[in-house]
Design an enzyme around this catalytic site. Structure first.
Site, PDB file in Angstrom:
ATOM      1  N   ALA A 124      39.967  13.411  45.217  1.00 12.09           N
ATOM      2  CA  ALA A 124      40.774  13.859  46.363  1.00 12.09           C
ATOM      3  C   ALA A 124      40.899  12.750  47.403  1.00 12.09           C
ATOM      4  CB  ALA A 124      40.147  15.109  46.985  1.00 12.09           C
ATOM      5  N   VAL A 125      39.791  12.109  47.740  1.00 11.28           N
ATOM      6  CA  VAL A 125      39.821  11.014  48.717  1.00 11.28           C
ATOM      7  C   VAL A 125      40.475   9.783  48.093  1.00 11.28           C
ATOM      8  CG1 VAL A 125      38.420   9.514  50.188  1.00 11.28           C
ATOM      9  CG2 VAL A 125      37.796  11.910  49.907  1.00 11.28           C
ATOM     10  N   GLY A 126      40.281   9.596  46.784  1.00 16.18           N
ATOM     11  CA  GLY A 126      40.898   8.471  46.090  1.00 16.18           C
ATOM     12  C   GLY A 126      42.417   8.472  46.234  1.00 16.18           C
ATOM     13  N   GLU A 161      37.107   4.070  41.604  1.00 11.85           N
ATOM     14  CA  GLU A 161      36.043   4.558  40.727  1.00 11.85           C
ATOM     15  C   GLU A 161      35.772   6.007  41.112  1.00 11.85           C
ATOM     16  OE1 GLU A 161      35.058   2.982  38.215  1.00 11.85           O
ATOM     17  OE2 GLU A 161      36.010   1.093  38.669  1.00 11.85           O
ATOM     18  N   CYS A 194      28.161  10.320  38.969  1.00 11.36           N
ATOM     19  CA  CYS A 194      29.555  10.493  38.549  1.00 11.36           C
ATOM     20  C   CYS A 194      29.704  10.541  37.035  1.00 11.36           C
ATOM     21  CB  CYS A 194      30.430   9.389  39.133  1.00 11.36           C
ATOM     22  SG  CYS A 194      29.929   7.724  38.647  1.00 11.36           S
ATOM     23  N   GLY A 216      34.248   7.214  44.844  1.00 10.98           N
ATOM     24  CA  GLY A 216      34.081   8.547  45.417  1.00 10.98           C
ATOM     25  C   GLY A 216      34.895   9.590  44.680  1.00 10.98           C
TER      26      GLY A 216
END
Length: 507
Positions: free
Chosen positions: A189-191, A208, A242, A186
């Site tokens: 920021a969420v990573g 990833e 991506c 994803g």
């Protein structure tokens, strides 16, 4: 609920049934059957989620999944086998090897843009490695996620491979629990949040992520072919990939020609009105639609630019002369908008790339192989493709993953198995030949210390079967040559003695 699901997965893993090779193969075959038997339903779900063509889904997701399953089935015995390693003099008689073993319970957090491939590819590796896996599909691709939740328990062990639905709250609840590995696909920021949550339990992660993947076009390459390939990679799945080319770097002298070639290719691919094309997808939801439209504010598109919020439709769009420090060049676009930034030459392009975060992918269109390799050597990215886009993703033998801000860890094929395995160091020694070990025991003296140092500094010896065979052959050949030489010497000596005897007799 999430806690109970994870607890059942842990208990199922501890039962040991996921470790058996036959069980792993059975689960992989079952997953293969699911993809084959439910292809129509999967294509329908993706049509509802992002208006993807029924022909694109097999090409973009399902064939890749099938290939990965086939590879795992074919190679699993080889991957799981003990791997002998080199020895030194101290361990010459020992059995020494690396044994891949399961990590335990893996959390797989999938993505919405390719909800089947980006969820099932890590799952294939988790199954092959003997793990349990809790699958959390994205809530944004709702139809695909609901179908995955319905199908997976029918084909796979429902305790070892459960599916957890929900949004951010459910994901956060899962991340509060302890896993043996977290595999997330994803946004960056969420990573960061995933990595922060995993750090509380010292849980290793595979991230990833995305980033702004540059695409450099050299003025001396075949621009028509280059633009055809770039247009496909950028606008397939409505730019929601991506590793799609995020922006183009080229010299000012070819910018107009690049624009014209992209315009003609779009006409060929999607017709005069892409909105009516069955091959052109849609933005996943209104929030992402608004975000992409805001990135285009202040620019006049040279190609496309049309939009329809009621359908989350944005036409394939090209923007020229985009300032390097604009917002459009700071954020990952993840949509059908292609900025063109002009550079003076390849050196300027290399500097431009190196001044920014390391991208997930780098694309170089250049007829001069030496120059293309120079650009590879002088930049860094998760992956690189020369004279095409995204195709490195399709090869299971290549590791796929990011570097720096674009991610950590890689997968695909054997690389997924390796990522989701613990490589256990194993040494099996005998209680015999204790005299060999005396040099390391106290009380120490100069003589013992010297012997211990010599043994520890001895070079590693490759004890693989091939090496041993060659060593035996060489020994036999060497002994044969030695015996032959000895016989010749003896014969020569005998002849010499005989000559001396008869010479003395006659004299």
């Amino acid at each position: 609920m999430e806690r109970q699901v994870v607890q059942r997965a842990k208990e199922a893993f501890l039962s040991g049934r996921a470790r058996g090779l036959e069980f792993r193969l059975q689960q992989l075959h079952a997953l293969q059957s699911m993809i084959t038997e439910k292809e129509t339903e999967i294509c329908t779900a993706l049509k509802q989620d992002i208006n993807r063509s029924q022909y694109d889904t097999p090409l973009l997701e399902l064939i890749g999944i099938e290939n990965e399953i086939k590879l795992a089935i074919e190679k699993i015995a080889e991957w799981t086998a003990p791997r002998p390693v080199e020895k030194n003099l101290l361990t010459i008689s020992d059995e020494v090897y690396v044994q891949p073993e399961p990590l335990g319970v893996v959390l797989i957090i999938g993505a919405w843009n390719y909800p089947w491939a980006l969820t099932l590819l890590p799952l294939i590796g988790a199954i092959a490695a003997g793990n349990a896996a809790v699958v959390k599909p994205s809530e944004l691709s709702e139809c695909s996620s609901l179908l995955l939740r319905a199908l997976l328990p029918r084909y796979l062990d429902k305790d070892l491979y459960p599916v957890v639905m929900g949004g951010a709250a459910e994901t956060q609840e899962l991340l509060r629990l302890r896993f043996d590995h977290v595999f997330y696909t994803g946004s960056s920021a969420v990573g960061k949040l995933v990595m922060e949550a995993a750090a509380r339990h010292l849980t290793p992660v595979t991230l990833e992520l995305g980033g702004k993947s540059p695409c450099y076009i050299d003025k001396d390459c075949d621009i028509r072919v280059a633009c055809r390939r770039i247009t496909w990679g950028k606008f397939v799945n409505c730019g929601q990939t991506c590793i799609a080319p995020d922006y183009i770097l080229c010299e000012p002298c070819i910018q107009s020609r690049v624009i014209e070639c992209i315009r003609r290719t779009l006409l060929e691919f999607y017709g005069a009105d892409p909105k009516c094309s069955a091959d052109y997808s849609r933005i996943i939801n209104q929030r992402h639609f608004t975000r992409i439209m805001s990135l285009m504010e202040g620019y006049t598109p040279v190609v496309g630019g049309q939009s329809d919020p009621s359908q989350c439709y944005i036409a394939p769009t090209v923007l020229k002369d985009v300032p390097p420090h604009s917002r459009l060049m700071q954020e990952e676009i993840f949509g059908p908008v292609l900025p063109i930034v002009t550079v003076s030459d390849m050196d300027d392009a290399i500097n431009f790339i190196n001044e920014r975060e390391k991208p997930l992918a780098l694309y170089i269109f250049c007829s001069n192989k030496k120059e293309a390799k120079r650009m590879i050597e002088e930049t860094t990215s998760g992956g690189v493709t020369v004279n095409d886009v995204m195709m490195h993703y399709s090869l299971s033998s290549l590791p796929f993953g990011g570097v720096g801000q674009s991610g950590m860890g890689s997968y695909h094929g054997k690389h997924t198995f390796e990522r989701l395995s613990h490589h256990r160091a194993c040494m099996l020694r005998s209680l015999n030949m204790e005299s060999v070990n005396l040099a390391r025991y106290p009380p120490q003296d100069r003589r013992r210390a010297r012997r211990a140092k010599m043994a520890l500094r001895s070079p590693l010896i490759d004890m693989s079967k091939r090496t041993l065979i060659w060593a035996v052959v060489a020994t036999i050949i060497g002994m044969g040559l030695f015996v032959t030489l000895l016989v010749i010497l003896l014969i020569a000596a005998g002849l010499n003695c005989t000559c001396w005897y008869w010479r003395g007799f006659y004299n």
